[in-house]
Design an enzyme around this catalytic site. Structure first.
Site, PDB file in Angstrom:
ATOM      1  N   ASP A 130       0.946  -1.190   0.090  1.00 26.51           N
ATOM      2  CA  ASP A 130      -0.164   0.224   0.056  1.00 26.51           C
ATOM      3  C   ASP A 130       0.992   1.317  -0.158  1.00 26.51           C
ATOM      4  O   ASP A 130       2.122   1.356   0.489  1.00 26.51           O
ATOM      5  CB  ASP A 130      -1.565   0.131   1.440  1.00 26.51           C
ATOM      6  CG  ASP A 130      -1.972   0.804   1.498  1.00 26.51           C
ATOM      7  OD1 ASP A 130      -2.755   0.549   0.631  1.00 26.51           O
ATOM      8  OD2 ASP A 130      -2.336   2.174   0.923  1.00 26.51           O
ATOM      9  N   ASN A 138      -4.746  -4.599  -7.081  1.00 23.97           N
ATOM     10  CA  ASN A 138      -6.050  -4.212  -6.336  1.00 23.97           C
ATOM     11  C   ASN A 138      -6.349  -1.977  -6.580  1.00 23.97           C
ATOM     12  O   ASN A 138      -6.996  -1.642  -6.448  1.00 23.97           O
ATOM     13  CB  ASN A 138      -6.003  -4.719  -5.574  1.00 23.97           C
ATOM     14  CG  ASN A 138      -8.061  -4.467  -5.015  1.00 23.97           C
ATOM     15  OD1 ASN A 138      -8.655  -4.415  -5.476  1.00 23.97           O
ATOM     16  ND2 ASN A 138      -7.518  -3.578  -3.604  1.00 23.97           N
ATOM     17  N   TYR A 146     -11.189   8.059 -15.051  1.00 21.18           N
ATOM     18  CA  TYR A 146     -11.640   6.628 -14.463  1.00 21.18           C
ATOM     19  C   TYR A 146     -12.319   5.947 -15.402  1.00 21.18           C
ATOM     20  O   TYR A 146     -12.159   4.785 -15.597  1.00 21.18           O
ATOM     21  CB  TYR A 146     -12.517   7.076 -13.019  1.00 21.18           C
ATOM     22  CG  TYR A 146     -12.396   5.770 -12.359  1.00 21.18           C
ATOM     23  CD1 TYR A 146     -11.547   5.748 -11.751  1.00 21.18           C
ATOM     24  CD2 TYR A 146     -13.646   4.614 -12.814  1.00 21.18           C
ATOM     25  CE1 TYR A 146     -11.264   4.430 -10.363  1.00 21.18           C
ATOM     26  CE2 TYR A 146     -13.563   4.145 -11.912  1.00 21.18           C
ATOM     27  CZ  TYR A 146     -12.704   3.798 -10.498  1.00 21.18           C
ATOM     28  OH  TYR A 146     -12.503   2.222 -10.251  1.00 21.18           O
ATOM     29  N   LYS A 154      -9.918   2.160 -16.618  1.00 23.71           N
ATOM     30  CA  LYS A 154     -10.954   1.065 -16.053  1.00 23.71           C
ATOM     31  C   LYS A 154     -10.684  -0.565 -17.573  1.00 23.71           C
ATOM     32  O   LYS A 154     -10.941  -1.480 -17.806  1.00 23.71           O
ATOM     33  CB  LYS A 154     -11.975   1.456 -15.415  1.00 23.71           C
ATOM     34  CG  LYS A 154     -11.363   1.765 -14.358  1.00 23.71           C
ATOM     35  CD  LYS A 154     -10.620   0.702 -13.139  1.00 23.71           C
ATOM     36  CE  LYS A 154     -10.588   1.421 -12.160  1.00 23.71           C
ATOM     37  NZ  LYS A 154      -9.481   0.527 -10.901  1.00 23.71           N
ATOM     38  N   THR A 200     -16.221   1.239   0.847  1.00 19.99           N
ATOM     39  CA  THR A 200     -14.946   1.675   0.700  1.00 19.99           C
ATOM     40  C   THR A 200     -15.379   2.669   1.822  1.00 19.99           C
ATOM     41  O   THR A 200     -15.268   3.833   1.178  1.00 19.99           O
ATOM     42  CB  THR A 200     -14.356   0.806  -0.057  1.00 19.99           C
ATOM     43  OG1 THR A 200     -14.270   1.959  -0.632  1.00 19.99           O
ATOM     44  CG2 THR A 200     -14.473  -0.062  -0.249  1.00 19.99           C
TER      45      THR A 200
END
Length: 250
Positions: free
Chosen positions: A34, A87, A153, A157, A188
């Site tokens: 991370d 991820n 975005y 993707k 999240t």
């Protein structure tokens, strides 16, 4: 899943953290990655609390040296990489196409697309030498349809889906599989601000904010999908773009 070595980027929160906790409980050895050291260490402690085996490596996935480092640490620590779960990602502000600054577009592409490319590239190098492996990428429902006011975005993707299919085709006879998941709304920290962002943008799709199924997904629900893909139960799947969106794209 016992004994599998799995790298997880974006492990400090959301789907990454939930997947780490779940797969550690099922016996996997984890390399948690991370950008945020504090949240990454929190995930490491949560894994350790259930007697899971893991290390944490701080990294910016858009920087090749950082990616090479966590891949090398995985090999140095555990001797192999069975699964690479790419991820990590960031969300852009909802804004019109013509008002988007180049630096904002570039940052989204750097993390969401280049970061996936680099994670795949260096994991594939290891897996090609091993003669086996599995890559799982986090895409989005914006990998299969556009979303209003999210041009960068959406582009990033769509690119993830393309990289997934291209690598799946190239490595299909080399014992390496490549798949992607396409979540819709997930509860999240990344998505918590989305309803307000949509309202501020002046555009509210009919399926927001509650989604067609009536709620956002819990990270654990997506983690179950990731764990399935990371297991031998998905052995005949490669090049799959798997939608788990509560009916968002119906």
């Amino acid at each position: 899943m016992a004994g599998k070595v799995i790298t997880i980027t974006g492990a400090g929160s959301g789907i990454g953290r939930a997947s780490a906790i779940l797969m550690a409980a099922r016996g996997a050895n984890l390399v948690l990655v991370d950008y945020n050291t504090a949240t990454g260490q929190e995930t490491l402690e949560l894994v350790k609390e259930q007697d899971g085996e893991a290390i944490f490596v701080q990294a910016d996935v858009s920087k090749e040296d950082d990616v090479q480092n966590y891949i090398q640490q995985a090999v140095d620590t555990y001797g192999k990489i069975d699964v690479a779960f790419n991820n990590a990602g960031i969300l852009q502000q909802f804004q019109s196409f013509h008002s988007m600054a180049l630096e904002d577009f570039s940052r989204i592409i750097d993390v969401n697309l280049k970061g996936i490319f680099l994670g795949m590239k260096h994991a594939l190098r290891v897996m090609d030498e091993q003669g086996y492996g599995h890559i799982i990428n986090t895409a989005s429902t914006t990998a299969i349809r556009a979303e209003h006011s999210l041009a960068a975005y959406t582009a990033s993707k769509h690119g993830v889906a393309g990289l997934t299919k291209a690598a799946a085709l190239e490595y299909v006879r080399k014992g390496i599989r490549v798949n992607a998941i396409c979540p819709g709304g997930v509860a999240t920290t990344l998505t918590a601000a989305v309803p307000q962002m949509l309202q501020d943008s002046g555009y509210m799709p009919e399926e927001f904010p509650s989604m067609r199924i009536g709620r956002y997904a819990e990270p654990r629900e997506l983690a179950e999908l990731v764990a399935f893909l990371a297991s031998d139960g998905s052995s005949y799947m490669t090049g799959s773009i798997i939608v788990a969106d509560g009916g968002l794209t119906l």
